[in-house]
Design an enzyme around this catalytic site. Structure first.
Site, short mmCIF file in Angstrom:
data_model
loop_
_atom_site.label_atom_id
_atom_site.label_comp_id
_atom_site.label_asym_id
_atom_site.label_seq_id
_atom_site.Cartn_x
_atom_site.Cartn_y
_atom_site.Cartn_z
N SER A 64 -6.91 25.68 41.78
CA SER A 64 -7.32 27.10 41.81
C SER A 64 -8.01 27.52 43.09
O SER A 64 -8.23 28.72 43.28
CB SER A 64 -8.23 27.41 40.62
OG SER A 64 -7.46 27.50 39.46
N LYS A 67 -6.24 30.17 44.92
CA LYS A 67 -6.37 31.60 44.56
C LYS A 67 -7.16 32.39 45.61
O LYS A 67 -6.98 33.59 45.74
CB LYS A 67 -7.05 31.73 43.18
CG LYS A 67 -6.19 31.15 42.04
CD LYS A 67 -6.94 31.07 40.73
CE LYS A 67 -6.06 30.48 39.63
NZ LYS A 67 -6.81 30.13 38.42
N TYR A 187 3.11 30.53 41.61
CA TYR A 187 1.80 30.10 41.09
C TYR A 187 1.76 28.58 40.89
O TYR A 187 0.79 27.91 41.30
CB TYR A 187 1.48 30.83 39.78
CG TYR A 187 0.17 30.36 39.20
CD1 TYR A 187 -1.04 30.75 39.77
CD2 TYR A 187 0.14 29.46 38.14
CE1 TYR A 187 -2.25 30.26 39.28
CE2 TYR A 187 -1.06 28.98 37.65
CZ TYR A 187 -2.25 29.38 38.22
OH TYR A 187 -3.43 28.89 37.75
N TYR A 239 -15.13 30.45 37.33
CA TYR A 239 -14.75 30.76 35.94
C TYR A 239 -15.96 31.20 35.12
O TYR A 239 -16.80 31.94 35.60
CB TYR A 239 -14.07 29.55 35.27
CG TYR A 239 -13.18 28.77 36.19
CD1 TYR A 239 -12.12 29.42 36.84
CD2 TYR A 239 -13.36 27.43 36.43
CE1 TYR A 239 -11.29 28.71 37.68
CE2 TYR A 239 -12.53 26.72 37.27
CZ TYR A 239 -11.51 27.37 37.89
OH TYR A 239 -10.69 26.67 38.73
N VAL A 257 -9.38 22.64 39.45
CA VAL A 257 -9.45 21.49 38.54
C VAL A 257 -9.05 20.16 39.20
O VAL A 257 -9.11 19.12 38.57
CB VAL A 257 -8.65 21.70 37.22
CG1 VAL A 257 -9.25 22.82 36.39
CG2 VAL A 257 -7.17 21.93 37.51
N1 GLN Z 1 -2.98 24.49 37.46
C1 GLN Z 1 -4.13 24.91 36.71
C2 GLN Z 1 -3.74 26.00 35.74
O1 GLN Z 1 -2.94 26.84 36.08
C3 GLN Z 1 -5.17 25.41 37.68
C4 GLN Z 1 -6.42 25.78 36.98
C5 GLN Z 1 -7.66 25.63 37.79
O2 GLN Z 1 -7.76 24.95 38.82
N2 GLN Z 1 -8.68 26.19 37.24
O3 GLN Z 1 -4.24 26.08 34.66
#
Ligand code: GLN
Length: 303
Positions: A64, A67, A187, A239, A257
């Site tokens: 993530s 992003k 994505y 988050y 993650v």
């Molecule tokens: N690949 C993970 C997902 O789409 C990425 C989530 C993350 O890093 N929070 O759920």
């Protein structure tokens, strides 16, 4: 202040705690087999000095954290129009939650939850070359050729049922321009980008330089846009733990993650910490501890 000493101290302090708390992401095999007992940290100052310690050269899945860079590209391409279909409020929910999206008619709370990042990916497909733009951008910022881990990318696609649900939901509310498959493709692959702490610290330095590229005089974002990205990182970048991060660390951060966290101290420096074991919100346990120690030991903070 000797930043190298600060980083070496943090690495030494955390060494006995490696692998003690948290759990490595296990929703796909390629992430589940990453050894938990690893920790790296890297800093790049706004003026261009670099410092690093621990496993700072070990490549990991940025997940993530991607992003942050896709949002930057979409803001560049679309300006304020981007905010017509994406909000700027903390979600208070897990990053892959569906409930809010139905209540709020397909408009994601912010660009850093999965729904928001899918909406951003949709705009990148509309405005340019999607994933290729993200990879070229990261390569330019970091000065290294950046690529993806194909095994991770394939597993993301094979197991990404929730992300497919989020994208279909938004499509049903007529909030995506492109086919769901094209959006998911970008994505899933952006999540599988591989970088190390040094490269990520370098890549994020434009956020500590009022939007200016880390090694060139060109603007990646305007000063105002860079401030806005930092604000979103502080309020939404970790988050449903963003409040706890602001309380304990007090820096704009974006986590993934894979165990990485990028943080920014505007006008001063950007940093990246990495340790694979995560807490229940999906943030690196030792990454957060390291950022807390960095702020405590340097006295540097936005507050
Ligand atoms: N690949 C993970 C997902 O789409 C990425 C989530 C993350 O890093 N929070 O759920």
């Amino acid at each position: 202040m000797n930043i190298q000493e600060v980083l070496d101290d943090i690495t030494a302090t955390l060494r006995p705690e490696l692998g003690q708390a948290g759990k490595v992401a296990d929703y796909i095999p390629a992430l589940a087999r990453v050894p938990a007992e690893q920790f790296g940290i890297a800093v790049r100052t706004a003026k261009g000095q670099e410092y690093a310690s621990g496993d700072c050269d070990v490549p990991f899945s940025i997940q993530s954290i991607s992003k942050l860079f896709s949002l930057t590209l979409a803001m560049r391409a679309m300006g304020d129009d981007l905010w017509k279909r994406i909000g700027r409020e903390p979600s208070g929910n897990p990053f892959n939650s569906l409930v809010q999206l139905e209540r709020e008619e397909g408009v994601p709370r912010n660009p850093f939850i999965n729904a928001g990042a899918l909406a951003v990916a949709d705009r990148l497909v509309t405005c340019g070359d999607g994933l290729d733009d993200i990879l070229a951008f990261l390569s330019s910022l970091s000065g290294d050729a950046i690529g993806i881990d194909e095994e991770v990318a394939e597993s993301e696609a094979a197991t990404g049922f929730r992300n497919a649900a989020l994208a279909n939901f938004m499509k049903s509310f007529d909030k995506l321009d492109n086919d769901v498959a094209a959006v998911l493709h970008v994505y899933f692959r952006q999540c599988a980008i591989v970088m190390n702490c040094r490269q990520l610290a370098r890549a994020a330095t434009y956020l500590a330089r009022d939007g200016v590229h880390p090694r060139q005089k060109t603007a990646v974002l305007s000063d105002r846009q860079a401030r806005r990205v930092n604000a979103l990182m502080l309020t939404c970048g970790t988050y449903d733990a963003a409040g706890e991060f602001a309380f304990r660390v007090g820096l704009p951060c974006k986590s993934g993650v894979g165990g990485g966290i990028v943080a920014v101290l505007p006008d001063k420096l950007s940093l990246c910490v990495w340790s694979p074991a995560l807490d229940e919100s999906g943030n690196s346990v030792l990454g957060m501890r390291a950022l807390e120690l960095f702020v405590a030991n340097t006295g540097m903070s936005v507050f």
